[in-house]
Design an enzyme around this catalytic site. Sequence first.
Site, PDB file in Angstrom:
ATOM      1  N   ASP A 189       0.987  -1.246  -0.172  1.00 23.34           N
ATOM      2  CA  ASP A 189      -0.133  -0.041  -0.027  1.00 23.34           C
ATOM      3  C   ASP A 189       0.855   1.290   0.257  1.00 23.34           C
ATOM      4  O   ASP A 189       1.994   1.782   0.559  1.00 23.34           O
ATOM      5  CB  ASP A 189      -0.806   0.148   1.308  1.00 23.34           C
ATOM      6  CG  ASP A 189      -2.256   1.486   0.865  1.00 23.34           C
ATOM      7  OD1 ASP A 189      -1.812   1.905   0.591  1.00 23.34           O
ATOM      8  OD2 ASP A 189      -3.320   0.861   1.579  1.00 23.34           O
TER       9      ASP A 189
ATOM     10  N   THR B 220       1.781  -9.935 -11.615  1.00 19.95           N
ATOM     11  CA  THR B 220       0.660  -9.761 -10.742  1.00 19.95           C
ATOM     12  C   THR B 220      -0.003  -8.943 -11.582  1.00 19.95           C
ATOM     13  O   THR B 220       0.035  -8.857 -12.084  1.00 19.95           O
ATOM     14  CB  THR B 220       1.217  -9.583  -9.060  1.00 19.95           C
ATOM     15  OG1 THR B 220       1.710  -8.201  -9.396  1.00 19.95           O
ATOM     16  CG2 THR B 220       2.800 -10.163  -8.840  1.00 19.95           C
TER      17      THR B 220
ATOM     18  N   TYR C  54      -1.980  -6.336  -9.954  1.00 23.15           N
ATOM     19  CA  TYR C  54      -0.742  -5.189  -9.055  1.00 23.15           C
ATOM     20  C   TYR C  54      -0.429  -4.447 -10.295  1.00 23.15           C
ATOM     21  O   TYR C  54      -0.223  -3.985 -11.106  1.00 23.15           O
ATOM     22  CB  TYR C  54      -0.481  -5.205  -7.587  1.00 23.15           C
ATOM     23  CG  TYR C  54      -1.044  -5.971  -6.444  1.00 23.15           C
ATOM     24  CD1 TYR C  54      -2.840  -5.081  -6.528  1.00 23.15           C
ATOM     25  CD2 TYR C  54      -0.815  -7.266  -5.917  1.00 23.15           C
ATOM     26  CE1 TYR C  54      -2.822  -5.981  -5.463  1.00 23.15           C
ATOM     27  CE2 TYR C  54      -1.969  -7.420  -5.155  1.00 23.15           C
ATOM     28  CZ  TYR C  54      -2.846  -6.838  -5.035  1.00 23.15           C
ATOM     29  OH  TYR C  54      -3.880  -7.267  -3.967  1.00 23.15           O
TER      30      TYR C  54
END
Length: 237
Positions: free
Chosen positions: A142, A216, A218
């Site tokens: 994050d 991934t 992300y």
Amino acid sequence: LEPRDDGAPWRNFHGRRHGKKLRQGQADHLRDTLPKVRVPGVSWSENPDRAPVDLEALFGDPRDIWLEIGFGGGEHLLAQALAHPDIGLIGAEPFVNGVAVHLAAMERAGAGNIRLHAGDARDLLEVLPVGSIARAFVLYPDPWPKTRHRKRRFINPDNLDAFARVLTPGAHLRVASDIPDYIRHALEAMHPRDDFAWTADGPADWRDAWPDWPGTRYEAKALREGRAPCYLTFQRI
């Protein structure tokens, strides 16, 4: 500091623990599968003395152990486990929905060399033995982009101290992000330390993914949205 309900000293936790309602199969995995693969002795109620986890007993034999902090849906964790069946993989993830997704994928793939902590990674780092981790991953954490929230970023002095304690000499800590400010933050956090060294010799060493990188969701999102991922490797000295 006031203690938590489980007896642990209080510390703030930032981030989501729950998302949308779980499907029945996912809930079943949390109830039935997670207890079989969880790392015991992480919670303070179980282990108030913070005794080190017996990793040999956890995996059934002596082997190298890799650790992933914040594994999300677990694509990278599972790919590494399948590619390296002789390695023990430990994943920490507080987001229940991600844990449920990964448990289902683990079972489908038959990956028997993964153990999980479905909670705050800091509790896990406290009870890992000194020098017990041969490689660690913090992938797309994050970014906490607001200035007032930067102290919440996982790459911070306290957590780097914890990594330095649990990583074996020569071990690599891999950090990936598509947020330039997070990359600067990570490099600035590492710069004054004498227990880690950035391994890069040139731009390709942070622009190109690691040779065993499976990708991934992300990373795929970052590329779709025009953001360039960055791949940092730090070596425990």
